[in-house]
Design an enzyme around this catalytic site. Structure first.
Site, PDB file in Angstrom:
ATOM      1  CD  GLU A   6      -2.750  -0.443  -0.416  1.00 12.46           C
ATOM      2  OE1 GLU A   6      -2.732   0.687  -0.909  1.00 12.46           O
ATOM      3  OE2 GLU A   6      -3.128  -1.450  -1.032  1.00 12.46           O
TER       4      GLU A   6
HETATM    5  C1  LIG Z   1       2.541  -9.739   0.114  1.00  9.13           C
HETATM    6  C2  LIG Z   1       2.369  -8.617  -0.836  1.00  9.13           C
HETATM    7  C3  LIG Z   1       1.092  -8.243  -1.234  1.00  9.13           C
HETATM    8  C4  LIG Z   1       0.916  -7.199  -2.142  1.00  9.13           C
HETATM    9  N1  LIG Z   1      -0.338  -6.915  -2.617  1.00  9.13           N
HETATM   10  C5  LIG Z   1      -0.459  -6.064  -3.680  1.00  9.13           C
HETATM   11  C6  LIG Z   1      -1.717  -5.925  -4.355  1.00  9.13           C
HETATM   12  O1  LIG Z   1      -2.731  -6.515  -3.972  1.00  9.13           O
HETATM   13  N2  LIG Z   1      -1.770  -5.128  -5.448  1.00  9.13           N
HETATM   14  C7  LIG Z   1      -0.678  -4.462  -5.922  1.00  9.13           C
HETATM   15  O2  LIG Z   1      -0.795  -3.761  -6.915  1.00  9.13           O
HETATM   16  N3  LIG Z   1       0.529  -4.563  -5.288  1.00  9.13           N
HETATM   17  C8  LIG Z   1       0.658  -5.351  -4.187  1.00  9.13           C
HETATM   18  N4  LIG Z   1       1.875  -5.494  -3.576  1.00  9.13           N
HETATM   19  C9  LIG Z   1       3.002  -4.703  -4.037  1.00  9.13           C
HETATM   20  C10 LIG Z   1       3.416  -3.631  -3.057  1.00  9.13           C
HETATM   21  O3  LIG Z   1       2.458  -2.601  -3.002  1.00  9.13           O
HETATM   22  C11 LIG Z   1       4.816  -3.154  -3.456  1.00  9.13           C
HETATM   23  O4  LIG Z   1       5.703  -4.206  -3.106  1.00  9.13           O
HETATM   24  C12 LIG Z   1       5.218  -1.864  -2.792  1.00  9.13           C
HETATM   25  O5  LIG Z   1       4.439  -0.796  -3.269  1.00  9.13           O
HETATM   26  C13 LIG Z   1       6.696  -1.539  -3.025  1.00  9.13           C
HETATM   27  O6  LIG Z   1       7.047  -1.670  -4.358  1.00  9.13           O
HETATM   28  P1  LIG Z   1       8.324  -2.566  -4.750  1.00  9.13           P
HETATM   29  O7  LIG Z   1       8.167  -3.883  -4.099  1.00  9.13           O
HETATM   30  O8  LIG Z   1       8.505  -2.530  -6.207  1.00  9.13           O
HETATM   31  O9  LIG Z   1       9.529  -1.846  -4.032  1.00  9.13           O
HETATM   32  P2  LIG Z   1      10.380  -0.638  -4.646  1.00  9.13           P
HETATM   33  O10 LIG Z   1       9.469   0.411  -5.161  1.00  9.13           O
HETATM   34  O11 LIG Z   1      11.421  -1.185  -5.545  1.00  9.13           O
HETATM   35  O12 LIG Z   1      11.070  -0.068  -3.327  1.00  9.13           O
HETATM   36  C14 LIG Z   1      12.242  -0.635  -2.743  1.00  9.13           C
HETATM   37  C15 LIG Z   1      12.685   0.277  -1.593  1.00  9.13           C
HETATM   38  O13 LIG Z   1      13.002   1.577  -2.121  1.00  9.13           O
HETATM   39  C16 LIG Z   1      12.242   2.570  -1.442  1.00  9.13           C
HETATM   40  N5  LIG Z   1      11.878   3.620  -2.403  1.00  9.13           N
HETATM   41  C17 LIG Z   1      11.355   3.470  -3.625  1.00  9.13           C
HETATM   42  N6  LIG Z   1      11.135   4.672  -4.188  1.00  9.13           N
HETATM   43  C18 LIG Z   1      11.507   5.602  -3.294  1.00  9.13           C
HETATM   44  C19 LIG Z   1      11.514   7.022  -3.274  1.00  9.13           C
HETATM   45  N7  LIG Z   1      11.059   7.737  -4.290  1.00  9.13           N
HETATM   46  N8  LIG Z   1      11.977   7.634  -2.171  1.00  9.13           N
HETATM   47  C20 LIG Z   1      12.417   6.940  -1.104  1.00  9.13           C
HETATM   48  N9  LIG Z   1      12.428   5.584  -1.064  1.00  9.13           N
HETATM   49  C21 LIG Z   1      11.980   4.927  -2.147  1.00  9.13           C
HETATM   50  C22 LIG Z   1      11.025   1.860  -0.888  1.00  9.13           C
HETATM   51  O14 LIG Z   1      10.512   2.542   0.255  1.00  9.13           O
HETATM   52  C23 LIG Z   1      11.595   0.484  -0.544  1.00  9.13           C
HETATM   53  O15 LIG Z   1      12.186   0.525   0.719  1.00  9.13           O
HETATM   54  C24 LIG Z   1       2.051  -6.496  -2.629  1.00  9.13           C
HETATM   55  C25 LIG Z   1       3.330  -6.857  -2.202  1.00  9.13           C
HETATM   56  C26 LIG Z   1       3.505  -7.915  -1.340  1.00  9.13           C
HETATM   57  C27 LIG Z   1       4.901  -8.311  -0.959  1.00  9.13           C
END
Ligand SMILES: Cc1cc2nc3c(=O)[nH]c(=O)nc-3n(C[C@H](O)[C@H](O)[C@H](O)COP(=O)(O)OP(=O)(O)OC[C@H]3O[C@@H](n4cnc5c(N)ncnc54)[C@H](O)[C@@H]3O)c2cc1C
Length: 594
Positions: free
Chosen positions: A437
């Site tokens: 989220e």
């Molecule tokens: C169990 C699970 C359920 C989920 N359910 C859903 C779902 O139902 N629908 C859906 O669409 N998604 C879902 N997700 C996805 C989830 O919302 C994303 O994993 C989350 O938004 C983070 O994206 P990412 O994993 O690509 O991490 P990234 O965006 O790659 O982030 C990696 C790290 O970098 C940091 N970061 C990234 N950008 C910035 C910035 N601009 N400034 C500072 N820090 C930054 C983040 O805080 C994080 O610590 C789910 C994920 C999991 C693991």
């Protein structure tokens, strides 16, 4: 493993005194709701959470989910519980009565969300996502789509999902590539979505996916994203599910926690295109999806509260039973709850949980007052406060959830690290809440970079003034609440100092907001929690003279406020100082130096 007992008295107290329920009940749309009805709903929800959902938690964690022939299988215990959940009418308690919902305030249903999460958070995600989808459809879909989908979602016969994330598009959705090709009055979707919670399951006869995708002529970036509804089964002329749509679960993730919740990779359009319908306007899909995302953010905060509460209950149970060590003035080996450090730990767990609960319920109350206000001015005021609070209500309780569930393990000693007590599951399950989220970093940047800056700090400043207004009442309470009064005043001074620093410092230090955001959010969360517990102490003091008052419970509210002032509020000053330190040392190392 301790049974879950819904903390009904604590929840009722929070709703009444800290979420200002009387203002919600005074809204014309809630004429039919009263305190007695609210108490009955909570009691029934507590019975359901403890009696039906909680027993599925451990078994769901053990069994997990799997994909067989492109279809996801979930533990039978969850399917049975979901059927009972729908039979009892829980999916639609806060939904629009026009489509079969019960129209109860969010200030009340948030307490149910907390209980569902405490009982089985992997399960709770499913109805929570449906609720978010319902809200997005109510606000943005055509009447035809509303007629076709809302009643079934509200009744729980169908569930909803949120399909945003793609391998290259996580926090930054501007790079998403799923395509939507117009085809008559509908669209054909093609692309891969990952991490889709409850993306496929056999519990209902249909699943309604809300999907972000790009039209062929869409501009790049977030301005070119549209929102679509794509059902698992296309609807027949009579509205019932018919032919399979071209969206399939390819796999499910093996995760640290929430094992009973399928987290699916969904393939849209591998066999020609998944039929979808546009929700809202073309290229304005992200704004429409934010209706669902904001709803879910508060729901995720409630997951933090629920799991913290459950971890606390489990830890108290263990601390009463486990005998180790001796204590001054007592004969023989004592229960560990006798030791000051265990008491400090348990009180820390309880006070942080209650502060988080009060923040979430109050945010829900602001949302009710914004959506059902009698005039535009108060709607705007409450909307502004709800928007300010949403990132805090998501991130603070989920940070707290990690701390509290970890402390829960600590109270158990080695037995906490062993799975059979259940303490470890709460810790594993809550870990995702600070990631999905929008990670807590993204929430913090939203708070500091948008909510604070966009109006020059006006909404923060108005809220600080309101929080300060409890000071004369704390002063009247005398020596007993002096520590609470002093801690709150210092915390609010730090909020003002830090907000001013961020508002004036960006030109000097372009990385300031991003570098300071997390600590700024934790400062606000800590202080708002302190304000809420202080109000709890005042309300408890006022009530304790009433005939039949539960003095033990009310005295505990005063004690919690004092403990929080002494043991937690000092963190506010540390967060403020860290936020004001700026970005220099954070940005000093080159990438190679890490
Ligand atoms: C169990 C699970 C359920 C989920 N359910 C859903 C779902 O139902 N629908 C859906 O669409 N998604 C879902 N997700 C996805 C989830 O919302 C994303 O994993 C989350 O938004 C983070 O994206 P990412 O994993 O690509 O991490 P990234 O965006 O790659 O982030 C990696 C790290 O970098 C940091 N970061 C990234 N950008 C910035 C910035 N601009 N400034 C500072 N820090 C930054 C983040 O805080 C994080 O610590 C789910 C994920 C999991 C693991």
């Amino acid at each position: 493993m301790a049974d879950y007992v819904a903390p009904l008295k604590q929840m009722r107290f929070t709703i009444e005194h800290l979420a200002e329920f009387q203002h919600v009940l005074a809204l014309p749309d809630y004429n039919a709701v009263d305190a007695e009805m609210a108490a009955a709903v909570l009691e029934e929800a507590g019975r359901f959470a403890a009696g039906v959902l909680a027993p599925t938690n451990w078994v769901g964690d053990r069994k997990g989910v799997q994909v067989i022939d492109n279809a996801v299988q979930v533990p039978a215990e969850l399917t049975a519980a979901y059927a009972q959940f729908c039979e009892a009418g829980w999916p639609g308690i806060a939904s629009n009565p026009e489509f079969g919902g019960q129209g109860l305030p969010k200030t009340l249903s948030i307490a149910c969300d907390e209980m569902w999460a405490a009982a089985n958070v992997a399960f709770a995600l499913c109805p929570e996502l449906s609720q978010g989808a319902i809200l997005a459809l109510e606000r943005h879909a055509t009447d035809e789509l509303k007629r076709a989908y809302l009643a079934k979602l509200i009744g729980g016969q169908w569930t909803g999902t949120m399909c945003l994330t793609e391998p290259q598009a996580g926090s930054d959705l501007s790079t998403l590539t799923t395509r939507a090709q117009p085809q008559g009055d509908r669209y054909l979707l093609t692309g891969r979505k990952i991490y889709i919670t409850w993306g496929d399951h056999p519990m209902t006869e249909n699943i309604v996916h809300l999907v972000l995708a790009r039209l062929p002529d869409a501009p790049p970036g977030t301005k070119g994203i549209s929102l679509f509804l794509a059902p698992k089964y296309k609807l027949k002329a009579d509205g019932s599910p018919g032919e399979r749509n071209d969206v399939f679960a390819v796999s499910v993730e093996h995760k640290l926690g929430i094992h009973a919740s399928p987290t699916a990779v969904l393939a849209f359009g591998d066999h020609g295109g998944a039929e979808g319908y546009l929700i809202g306007k073309a290229n304005e899909g992200l704004a429409a999806m934010f209706t669902m995302m904001n709803y879910m953010r508060l729901g995720v905060g409630a997951q933090g509260v629920g799991l913290s509460e459950r971890a606390y209950q489990q830890a108290v149970g263990y601390a009463r039973e486990r005998k180790q060590g001796r204590a001054p003035g007592e004969k023989g080996v004592v229960a560990i709850i006798r030791h000051p450090d265990i008491r400090r730990t348990l009180l820390l767990m309880r006070a942080l949980t209650q502060a988080s609960r009060a923040i979430c319920y109050y945010t829900a109350s602001c949302l009710d007052r914004a959506s059902h206000a009698a005039d535009a001015e108060s709607a705007a005021t409450w909307q502004g406060r709800a928007e300010l609070l949403t990132p805090i209500a998501k991130a603070f309780p989920t940070e707290v959830g990690q701390e509290v569930t970890s402390l829960g393990i600590q109270v158990h000693g080695g037995m906490g690290y062993v799975e059979e007590t259940g303490a470890a599951q709460y810790y594993r399950d809550v870990r995702i809440a600070s990631i999905y989220e929008g990670t807590n970093a993204i929430q913090a940047i939203d708070l500091a970079g948008r909510k604070l800056l966009r109006d020059g700090g006006a909404v923060v400043s108005a809220f600080v003034s309101e929080m300060r207004s409890v000071d004369p009442r704390l002063a009247n309470a005398g020596e007993d609440l002096a520590v609470v009064r002093q801690a709150l005043a210092r915390g609010l001074d730090e909020v003002v100092l830090c907000s001013t620093h961020l508002l004036t410092g960006e030109k000097r230090d372009p990385e300031l907001i991003s570098a300071a955001a997390f600590n700024y959010l934790m400062l606000l969360g800590t202080v708002i929690g302190g304000w809420q517990l202080a109000r709890g102490a005042l309300a408890a003091g006022a009530e304790s003279g009433a005939p039949g008052a539960d003095r033990t419970f009310l005295d505990t509210q005063v004690l919690l406020a004092k403990f929080y002032a002494e043991q937690v509020m000092p963190r506010a000053l540390a967060h403020g100082a860290a936020a004001r330190a700026g970005s220099a040392s954070i940005m000093a190392l080159s990438v190679e130096q890490f």
